[in-house]
Design a protein around this motif. Structure first.
Motif, PDB file in Angstrom:
ATOM      1  N   ASN A 206      -1.310  11.387   2.750  1.00  0.00           N
ATOM      2  CA  ASN A 206      -1.326   9.391   3.168  1.00  0.00           C
ATOM      3  C   ASN A 206      -0.883   8.708   4.171  1.00  0.00           C
ATOM      4  OD1 ASN A 206      -1.460  10.464   0.137  1.00  0.00           O
ATOM      5  ND2 ASN A 206       0.774  10.134  -0.163  1.00  0.00           N
ATOM      6  N   ASP A 346       6.975   1.166   2.816  1.00  0.00           N
ATOM      7  CA  ASP A 346       6.521   2.426   1.994  1.00  0.00           C
ATOM      8  C   ASP A 346       4.752   2.216   1.239  1.00  0.00           C
ATOM      9  OD1 ASP A 346       6.220   4.059  -0.130  1.00  0.00           O
ATOM     10  OD2 ASP A 346       7.587   4.177  -1.074  1.00  0.00           O
ATOM     11  N   PRO A 347       4.626   2.370   1.716  1.00  0.00           N
ATOM     12  CA  PRO A 347       2.830   2.227   1.456  1.00  0.00           C
ATOM     13  C   PRO A 347       2.511   1.649  -0.150  1.00  0.00           C
ATOM     14  CG  PRO A 347       2.602   4.104   2.486  1.00  0.00           C
ATOM     15  CD  PRO A 347       4.091   4.084   2.342  1.00  0.00           C
ATOM     16  N   THR A 348       3.288   2.839  -0.667  1.00  0.00           N
ATOM     17  CA  THR A 348       3.011   2.601  -2.093  1.00  0.00           C
ATOM     18  C   THR A 348       4.163   1.816  -3.039  1.00  0.00           C
ATOM     19  OG1 THR A 348       5.342   4.433  -2.883  1.00  0.00           O
ATOM     20  CG2 THR A 348       3.619   5.522  -2.148  1.00  0.00           C
ATOM     21  N   LYS A 349       4.814   1.041  -2.211  1.00  0.00           N
ATOM     22  CA  LYS A 349       5.359  -0.159  -2.469  1.00  0.00           C
ATOM     23  C   LYS A 349       4.442  -1.663  -2.216  1.00  0.00           C
ATOM     24  CE  LYS A 349       9.633   1.704  -3.348  1.00  0.00           C
ATOM     25  NZ  LYS A 349      10.737   2.504  -2.837  1.00  0.00           N
ATOM     26  N   PRO A 351       1.536  -2.197  -1.021  1.00  0.00           N
ATOM     27  CA  PRO A 351       0.117  -2.181  -0.979  1.00  0.00           C
ATOM     28  C   PRO A 351      -0.439  -3.264   0.632  1.00  0.00           C
ATOM     29  CG  PRO A 351       0.220  -2.948  -2.958  1.00  0.00           C
ATOM     30  CD  PRO A 351       0.865  -2.775  -2.551  1.00  0.00           C
ATOM     31  N   ASN A 355      -0.847  -0.054   5.521  1.00  0.00           N
ATOM     32  CA  ASN A 355       0.083   1.665   5.463  1.00  0.00           C
ATOM     33  C   ASN A 355       1.265   1.661   6.026  1.00  0.00           C
ATOM     34  OD1 ASN A 355      -0.252   2.094   8.265  1.00  0.00           O
ATOM     35  ND2 ASN A 355      -2.355   3.006   7.208  1.00  0.00           N
ATOM     36  N   ASN A 356       2.241   2.677   6.477  1.00  0.00           N
ATOM     37  CA  ASN A 356       3.178   2.506   6.012  1.00  0.00           C
ATOM     38  C   ASN A 356       4.378   1.934   7.066  1.00  0.00           C
ATOM     39  OD1 ASN A 356       1.858   5.363   5.937  1.00  0.00           O
ATOM     40  ND2 ASN A 356       4.177   6.161   5.198  1.00  0.00           N
TER      41      ASN A 356
END
Length: 567
Positions: A206, A346-349, A351, A355-356
């Motif tokens: 990811n 955190d890229p999932t939280k 967007p 990214n990271n």
């Protein structure tokens, strides 16, 4: 409060002739034993709380550390603890010089530092603190101990003494099959390293590098590891001998009254290098390499008094060289003040941050400085109640994100902090520090990036001294009287010269190339920019550590099929 009892696992009285006898070399392992044991260890790392609660006394102690002491993670059998167990098992004993022997000294084990008033107790509070916290707090923290490894050992003892564990049935237990606990602990630590390397590989699926805020000067990615490269594959050997336990009968079989030689967590770089050389015969390159184990896990205030934050907030279960990147932060011998880093997000939280990693307003690495934090947890003492003397952590701080600059940028770069400001203005952002600044506050280093180092880590990078209590001294930013006398917890931003003490390994290039002499700093910086070289060096150093003071004639290589599950 529940009574804290040191857990005891009493193995069944096996009568099989093949059962292991302490003091003798462990038997060799079959491919099936390697496979099944790896499966059991993997289950533990994937289900650490369940593994703890399933061991004798584990359920009660898990509740105590959850509700009473506030840090269950400090005793969970995580991958980082398995690696730490391998290291601590192989520390040489003070009197005998014995190394890896499947035993731990229990002095300080079970202490939990959770009552604030116990840093400065009065009257009968002294006895109360000793009873509730498990022992007296030290006035100085100048060596580590085996605290928080008891329950890791207890969980592993379930695997060692039982043929059936986590639904995986073996024909007999490792103990019944004549395997030594020391060999088992060494194998567990090797499996843990491989497990977190694979975690990093999954994380990298990811990870999408974009322009700006690169993580190494030469753009070498920590995602470029080939896990099957022969030069990074560890070599598990069997034949270590366990100590003959000599503790009281209600203590675990792996308890010993013999003291090990522990490192000083407040040691300078040279002191740390000397410790690893004298205790494990590691050179400075290997000493700097072995410290990379700090890429996983974190410190725990309840068991060590150090701040409960990780070395690598970017991923405490991912084995990579971010530890070195977080320590060096772009500085070089030619430009030792150009400290820059990136904020992990955190890229999932979040967007909208691409990214990271998040940089400054332009998307470039942020200016950073370390500040030293006095935890003020050691016991005050003396006739006039001297200030608490530590322990001390090095915390990484950045400058903030200037809202006025962001307002003038129509289309922020993918890693610009302006994206994060915009997102957090209309969305909850838990876990993100307050990065917005304005005016003169934008010149201050006030944004904590979550990077938490020790003297032993930063001593490889910076040349500083320490006083008799372990407090770092001798650098700009460490001389503020208010910080020294305990009126302030954080020092000013620190500027130290680089640790350019020669490492004793010659030149950083071929003779005649004009390359500089290799130094402590250059060894550490090299790993920040060359992750594969670090893995190779770590593997060599860790193999050497896990065979410390063991008779070479007793060791025999196990089948490497466990590495790729082809047994």
């Amino acid at each position: 409060m529940k009574t804290f009892v040191i857990g005891c696992i009493i193995g069944a009285a096996f009568s099989a002739s093949g059962s292991y006898v302490p003091g003798t070399p462990g038997a060799s392992w079959t491919p099936q034993e390697l496979t099944e044991t790896k499966q059991k260890l993997t289950w533990i790392m994937d289900h650490p709380e369940e593994a703890l609660r399933s061991t004798s006394g584990g359920n009660a102690i898990a509740d105590d550390y959850t509700f009473e002491y506030g840090d269950l993670d400090s005793i969970l059998p995580t991958a980082a603890k398995l690696v730490r167990l391998g290291f601590h098992d192989c520390l040489p004993e003070k009197r005998t010089g014995a190394g890896c022997n499947g035993c731990l000294n229990f002095e300080g084990v079970g202490n939990r530092y959770y009552l604030n008033y116990c840093a400065k107790p009065h009257g009968r509070q002294n006895k109360e603190c000793k009873d509730k916290e498990g022992g007296k707090r030290p006035k100085k923290q100048l060596e580590t101990d085996n605290n928080n490894l008891l329950w890791v050992g207890n969980v592993l003892e379930d695997v060692y003494k039982n043929a059936n564990y986590a639904g995986i049935q073996s024909s007999e237990s490792l103990f019944e099959a004549g395997k030594s606990r020391a060999d088992f602990w060494a194998f567990a630590s090797l499996v843990a390293v491989r497990h977190t390397l694979k975690n990093n590989d999954k994380m990298c699926q990811n990870y999408q590098p974009t322009a700006g805020c690169s993580l190494a000067k030469n753009d070498t990615s920590f995602c470029s590891f080939n896990l099957n490269a022969p030069e990074i594959l560890p070599k598990f050997q069997t034949g270590r001998s366990d100590c003959v336990g000599n503790c009281k009968s209600d203590m675990p079989d792996f308890c010993t009254t013999k003291h090990e030689i522990h490192p000083n967590p407040h040691g300078t770089g040279v002191e740390t290098g000397t410790f690893f050389n004298e205790s494990f015969n590691l050179n400075v390159q290997e000493a700097a390499g072995i410290l990379g184990a700090h890429s996983i896990g974190r410190m725990h205030k309840v068991s060590s008094m150090f701040k409960s934050d990780p070395w690598t907030p970017q991923g405490i279960q991912d084995w990579n060289n971010l530890y070195y990147i977080n320590g060096v932060n772009y500085i070089t011998t030619a430009d030792p003040t150009n400290s820059r880093s990136c904020l992990f997000v955190d890229p999932t939280k979040y967007p909208d941050t691409a990214n990271n990693f998040v940089g400054d307003e332009e998307g470039n690495p942020i200016q950073v400085k370390f500040r030293v934090r006095n935890e003020m947890e050691t016991k005050q003492g003396g006739p006039h109640w001297t200030p608490n003397q530590g322990p001390w952590n090095w915390n990484l701080f950045s400058k903030g994100c200037d809202k006025s600059i962001c307002e003038g940028i129509a289309n922020p770069a993918p890693k610009s902090c302006c994206r994060l400001l915009t997102y957090c203005a209309t969305n909850p952002c838990p876990g993100i520090p307050e990065i917005e600044c304005s005016g003169s506050s934008c010149d201050e280093y006030n944004v904590y990036l979550g990077v938490n180092m020790l003297n032993v880590d930063m001593g490889m990078v910076f040349a500083f001294d320490r006083d008799s209590n372990g407090r770092p001294t001798g650098c700009t930013g460490l001389d503020d009287p208010d910080w020294i006398n305990g009126a302030k917890q954080l020092s000013d931003p620190v500027d130290c010269p680089l640790n350019n003490v020669p490492s004793g390994l010659g030149l950083a290039g071929p003779p005649g190339s004009g390359a500089p002499v290799r130094t402590y700093f250059l060894e550490f910086e090299f790993y920040a920019n060359n992750p594969l070289n670090w893995l190779v060096t770590f593997r060599k150093a860790f193999d050497k550590m896990l065979e410390n003071r063991v008779e070479p004639a007793d060791l025999s290589p196990a089948n490497p099929c466990w590495l790729d599950d082809t047994c």
